[in-house]
Design a protein around this motif. Structure first.
Motif, PDB file in Angstrom:
ATOM      1  N   HIS A  83       0.839  -1.203   0.000  1.00 24.77           N
ATOM      2  CA  HIS A  83       0.000   0.000   0.000  1.00 24.77           C
ATOM      3  C   HIS A  83       0.874   1.253   0.000  1.00 24.77           C
ATOM      4  O   HIS A  83       0.640   2.206  -0.750  1.00 24.77           O
ATOM      5  CB  HIS A  83      -0.905  -0.017   1.238  1.00 24.77           C
ATOM      6  N   LYS A 103       1.344   4.245  -2.873  1.00 27.66           N
ATOM      7  CA  LYS A 103       1.127   5.687  -2.592  1.00 27.66           C
ATOM      8  C   LYS A 103       2.347   6.500  -2.980  1.00 27.66           C
ATOM      9  O   LYS A 103       2.222   7.600  -3.507  1.00 27.66           O
ATOM     10  CB  LYS A 103       0.823   5.895  -1.098  1.00 27.66           C
ATOM     11  N   ALA A 130      -9.616 -13.448  12.860  1.00 26.20           N
ATOM     12  CA  ALA A 130      -9.581 -11.983  12.943  1.00 26.20           C
ATOM     13  C   ALA A 130      -8.518 -11.419  11.993  1.00 26.20           C
ATOM     14  O   ALA A 130      -8.743 -10.416  11.309  1.00 26.20           O
ATOM     15  CB  ALA A 130      -9.299 -11.544  14.378  1.00 26.20           C
ATOM     16  N   LEU A 152      -9.625 -11.459   8.405  1.00 30.31           N
ATOM     17  CA  LEU A 152     -10.551 -10.349   8.133  1.00 30.31           C
ATOM     18  C   LEU A 152      -9.773  -9.049   7.959  1.00 30.31           C
ATOM     19  O   LEU A 152     -10.076  -8.229   7.093  1.00 30.31           O
ATOM     20  CB  LEU A 152     -11.560 -10.198   9.276  1.00 30.31           C
ATOM     21  N   LYS A 153      -8.740  -8.876   8.781  1.00 28.02           N
ATOM     22  CA  LYS A 153      -7.935  -7.659   8.697  1.00 28.02           C
ATOM     23  C   LYS A 153      -7.216  -7.597   7.343  1.00 28.02           C
ATOM     24  O   LYS A 153      -7.151  -6.554   6.707  1.00 28.02           O
ATOM     25  CB  LYS A 153      -6.929  -7.655   9.841  1.00 28.02           C
ATOM     26  N   ILE A 178      -9.600  -6.533   4.799  1.00 24.96           N
ATOM     27  CA  ILE A 178      -9.872  -5.091   4.886  1.00 24.96           C
ATOM     28  C   ILE A 178      -8.749  -4.315   4.210  1.00 24.96           C
ATOM     29  O   ILE A 178      -8.984  -3.364   3.461  1.00 24.96           O
ATOM     30  CB  ILE A 178     -10.027  -4.662   6.358  1.00 24.96           C
ATOM     31  N   ASN A 179      -7.488  -4.737   4.471  1.00 24.77           N
ATOM     32  CA  ASN A 179      -6.348  -4.051   3.842  1.00 24.77           C
ATOM     33  C   ASN A 179      -6.425  -4.146   2.319  1.00 24.77           C
ATOM     34  O   ASN A 179      -6.170  -3.171   1.606  1.00 24.77           O
ATOM     35  CB  ASN A 179      -5.026  -4.682   4.310  1.00 24.77           C
ATOM     36  N   GLU A 228      -9.124  -4.503   0.503  1.00 20.88           N
ATOM     37  CA  GLU A 228     -10.226  -3.658   0.014  1.00 20.88           C
ATOM     38  C   GLU A 228      -9.800  -2.203  -0.027  1.00 20.88           C
ATOM     39  O   GLU A 228     -10.125  -1.475  -0.967  1.00 20.88           O
ATOM     40  CB  GLU A 228     -11.442  -3.792   0.939  1.00 20.88           C
ATOM     41  N   ALA A 229      -9.074  -1.749   1.013  1.00 27.67           N
ATOM     42  CA  ALA A 229      -8.645  -0.345   1.069  1.00 27.67           C
ATOM     43  C   ALA A 229      -7.716  -0.047  -0.107  1.00 27.67           C
ATOM     44  O   ALA A 229      -7.853   0.991  -0.771  1.00 27.67           O
ATOM     45  CB  ALA A 229      -7.942  -0.053   2.393  1.00 27.67           C
ATOM     46  N   LYS A 287      -9.635   0.088  -3.374  1.00 23.16           N
ATOM     47  CA  LYS A 287     -10.408   1.339  -3.498  1.00 23.16           C
ATOM     48  C   LYS A 287      -9.480   2.471  -3.917  1.00 23.16           C
ATOM     49  O   LYS A 287      -9.845   3.274  -4.787  1.00 23.16           O
ATOM     50  CB  LYS A 287     -11.031   1.716  -2.150  1.00 23.16           C
ATOM     51  N   TYR A 288      -8.323   2.554  -3.300  1.00 25.71           N
ATOM     52  CA  TYR A 288      -7.371   3.626  -3.619  1.00 25.71           C
ATOM     53  C   TYR A 288      -6.998   3.552  -5.090  1.00 25.71           C
ATOM     54  O   TYR A 288      -6.998   4.569  -5.790  1.00 25.71           O
ATOM     55  CB  TYR A 288      -6.131   3.479  -2.728  1.00 25.71           C
ATOM     56  N   ILE A 299      -9.955   4.567  -7.368  1.00 24.04           N
ATOM     57  CA  ILE A 299     -10.208   6.015  -7.354  1.00 24.04           C
ATOM     58  C   ILE A 299      -9.196   6.720  -8.237  1.00 24.04           C
ATOM     59  O   ILE A 299      -9.539   7.564  -9.073  1.00 24.04           O
ATOM     60  CB  ILE A 299     -10.131   6.568  -5.920  1.00 24.04           C
TER      61      ILE A 299
END
Lengths: 631, 139
Positions: B26, B30, B80, B83-84, B87-88, B90-91, B94-95, B98
């Motif tokens: 990630h 960036k 858990a 799932l984390k 989530i990472n 998905e984030a 999305k970035y 976009i």
């Protein structure tokens, strides 16, 4: 060419340079103004003489006539603006979620000595100690004290979660007001801008103000803008027009009768529901109606399940004073009416039955094949669902099928092996929690086999849409019936708020039951089996429909909240990075660079001075002609 | 032969490394450090294969046994962390989407492409070739 044409050229230059300097000064003054875009004067050469026609003078041309300021435009990238407006709502959505999940996490990170988990552990331990000394008054007192600590910690968590829900509700109302304010301001600005443009002007500052308002509006909700018609600037929200030219529509909040006393967002003119997604308002609505509601429902379900299991044992066991049939935990009923009749629409006539649980009359065996077939119809997430059963099914298989379905009714066998059907929380906000809405059986499983309903088919179904719906239960209306199905009125909304220890037990400590009745109908001295059975509930899979113990429930709840908080924070940081890039790009285009403006001022100043010198020279030349030629 | 406890512990460790690798991916997206991105992706890929193998071992071992309290806790932690990781993912997705939409928006404005379906006079669908763009700058 006229004698005074030179002065006119000089005058035009002076005006144009003065306008440029003023604009540069305006840019510098507004360098820190939020939403300001730097402006530039478009200088254009004036039309030269002479026009190419027969009337032109016989002189070499075309002779330039100076310049003028054609327009003042702002430096703005509309495509970038559109992208920022499209993305900004995501940033504020995740920001709002992250902020509120920090609050929710604090609710679950309670100090160990007052947490539900530790008070529940101590509650189970007190029953364990009572089972070892069933005659002890002190141990009974400890059971009651620890039970009170447990219900207090449940209530505290419920209060904390409800408090967050109320905060969200207030924030929603404030955001709606803010949204309306921005929409009205944008509509007013649209009006002024159109009038200004009609006069041929560029209302740069008004447009900056409008863009800033749109920017702020895009943080509240997911909006789109439409500039295709220059006379009618439009803003849409959820596919509906919010602003169209000088007309603005507004949102309103309307109280919802059922539920927690929250309000829903509607369109002010049509009173239709407004679906807001994205932005802080979308996040607040989702947090209130989904996240917090789920947390409260989960707490209520845990409370109801665990209280039911304890009561099931306690009711069938005997206290040291030979009292039996007492529930250990009690609830505040939704209505005082014993049949659960309730006036749902508020017209003064009872029109619904709010019943939480049925218990059948017949004792069943889990592994027995039922030998009958049919289809049960029970209320589900969206409408009713059918649960079939077949002759080769065991009772256990049928119960599991009910619990594994999407139904909002769960089943189990109680201590006496009677079939219990009880309602869960409702997934739709239109339906009440812990109320059985529909139970029907085309065959005889729920009728003669389990002893819950009076008859088969739709005509004998239990449906909550009428008063005295409990008359559909077995034996209720029969005079002299040997046994009748039992039922319990639904608890008031949010049972976690009102759960308490039975006052009969609080008033007489020796009523705390620890023994089972023997064949003579009394309890034997030293019998602590009931207390032991209650203590064993700790390790039982109590969350019906999921294979989870209470410990699993607590662990899962904390993990879930932690993960949601992390998701919100990760996405918020990601969106921040995107928006920083976009805003940085916008500032580099539209932002004011003081150095550039100062350099421009010096340039225009020199231009102004040169123009003034030019005017002076022309003036002295004309003076020579007038005062010295031919004198 | 591994026992289920050690397999779960190993899975947890590998998953921790995967999550760390995802965060580095990630970050490199960036900062537009493509070399670092390639390296981290290769590392995460390797760890994912390792995790998958361990998971099939765990599945075989846990077929007929009931997990004790400690193993149940390790399973919950594993769940858990998965799932984390999701989530990472998905984030980051999305970035990327976009940023992709933004660049697409710029290209659409600069070189508008026709998106509607074109038909020839015989009724056959013609796929219009996208206009090529020449960038006269080294990025």
């Amino acid at each position: 060419m006229s004698t005074f044409a030179g002065i006119e050229i000089g005058k035009r230059s002076l005006n144009a340079h003065m306008t440029s300097i003023s604009t540069a000064g305006h840019n510098i003054t507004n360098a820190e103004t939020e939403g300001y875009s730097r402006q530039r004067v478009q200088l254009k050469a004036f039309d030269p003489i002479y026009r190419p026609d027969l009337t032109r003078a016989e002189t070499p041309g075309q002779i330039g006539q100076g310049m003028n300021a054609e327009s003042i435009t702002r430096v703005r990238d509309e495509m970038l603006d559109q992208r920022i407006v499209a993305q900004q709502n995501q940033e504020s959505y995740w920001d709002t979620r992250s902020h509120y999940y920090t609050m929710i996490e604090q609710v679950y990170n309670e100090p160990d000595d007052v947490s539900i988990r530790s008070t529940m552990d101590k509650f189970w331990e007190s029953w364990q100690e009572l089972s070892l000394n069933p005659e002890s008054h002190a141990n009974r007192q400890a059971v009651i004290s620890r039970g009170e600590s447990l219900v207090n910690s449940i209530r505290n968590r419920d209060t904390a979660l409800t408090g967050i829900g109320n905060l969200l509700n207030s924030d929603i109302e404030a955001n709606v007001e803010q949204l309306n304010d921005y929409a009205n301001q944008i509509a007013a600005l649209n009006n002024e801008i159109v009038r200004s443009k009609a006069m041929g002007d560029n209302p740069n500052d008004l447009m900056d103000r409008r863009d800033l308002l749109v920017d702020k509006l895009s943080k509240i909700a997911n909006i789109t803008t439409d500039r295709r018609d220059s006379d009618e600037y439009m803003v849409h929200i959820d596919g509906h027009i919010l602003v169209q030219g000088n007309l603005a529509r507004n949102l309103d909040v309307e109280s919802v009768l059922d539920g927690y006393g929250y309000s829903k967002v509607v369109w002010k003119d049509t009173r239709n529901d407004a679906e807001i997604t994205g932005g802080s308002l979308g996040a607040l609505i989702e947090l209130r109606d989904v996240d917090i509601r789920n947390e409260i429902q989960s707490l209520n379900t845990m409370t109801m399940n665990f209280a039911d299991l304890v009561n099931d044992v306690h009711r069938n066991s005997v206290g040291a004073n030979n009292t039996t049939g007492l529930d250990f935990f009690v609830q505040k009923p939704f209505v005082e009416n014993t049949n659960g009749n309730y006036d749902r629409d508020g017209d003064g006539v009872e029109d619904h039955s709010y019943v939480f649980r049925f218990t059948g009359t017949n004792s069943l065996k889990m592994q027995e094949q039922i030998g009958i077939e049919g289809t049960m119809t029970i209320s589900g997430h969206a409408g009713n669902i059918n649960v079939p059963y077949y002759p080769t099914d065991t009772v256990e298989a049928v119960i599991n099928r009910i619990n594994d379905s999407d139904g909002e009714v769960k089943a189990y066998l109680d201590r006496n092996n009677n079939l219990v059907l009880k309602a869960t929380t409702a997934s739709s906000m239109d339906n009440p929690d812990f109320v059985i809405r529909h139970v029907e059986d085309s065959g005889h499983f729920l009728v003669g086999y389990a002893g819950i309903l009076n008859g088969s088919g739709a005509e004998n179904a239990y449906d909550f849409n009428q008063r005295d719906a409990v008359n559909a239960l077995r034996g209720i209306t029969e005079e002299g019936a040997e046994s009748a199905a039992q039922f319990a009125v639904s608890p008031v909304t949010n049972p976690s708020t009102y759960v308490d220890i039975n006052s009969a037990i609080k008033n007489d400590v020796m009523s705390v039951a620890s023994a089972f009745m023997d064949h003579s109908g009394t309890a034997m001295n030293g019998d602590g089996r009931a207390a032991s059975e209650i203590a064993a509930i700790r390790n039982t899979k109590v969350m019906i429909g999921h294979e989870r113990t209470l410990d699993d429930y607590f662990a899962d709840t904390v993990t879930h909240v932690g993960l949601m908080g992390e998701q919100a924070e990760t996405n918020m940081l990601s969106q921040n990075a995107v928006m920083d890039d976009l805003r940085g790009l916008r500032d580099s285009i539209s932002g004011v660079n003081i150095d550039e403006e100062l350099a421009d001022i010096i340039k225009f100043q020199h231009g102004y001075n040169a123009a003034a010198k030019f005017v002076t020279v022309i003036d002295s030349m004309i003076d020579t002609v007038i005062n010295r030629l031919g004198v | 032969m591994k026992d289920i406890h050690s397999v779960l512990v190993e899975q947890n460790t590998v998953l921790d490394e995967i999550i760390l690798g995802q965060e580095k991916i990630h970050q490199s997206v960036k900062t537009k450090d493509w070399v670092e991105l390639e390296n981290n992706m290769a590392l995460v890929q390797e760890k994912t294969l390792c995790f998958t193998e361990l998971d099939s071992v765990r599945e075989n071992l846990s077929k007929n046994i009931k997990l004790d309290n400690e193993c149940s806790k390790l399973m919950s932690d594993l769940h858990a962390k998965l799932l984390k990781s999701k989530i990472n993912n998905e984030a980051l997705t999305k970035y990327i989407s976009i940023t992709q939409n933004f660049v697409q928006g710029v290209l659409d404005n600069v070189v508008p492409q026709r998106r509607n379906v074109l038909y020839s006079k015989n009724g056959k669908i013609i796929k219009p070739r996208p206009d090529s763009i020449v960038l006269n700058k080294v990025l």
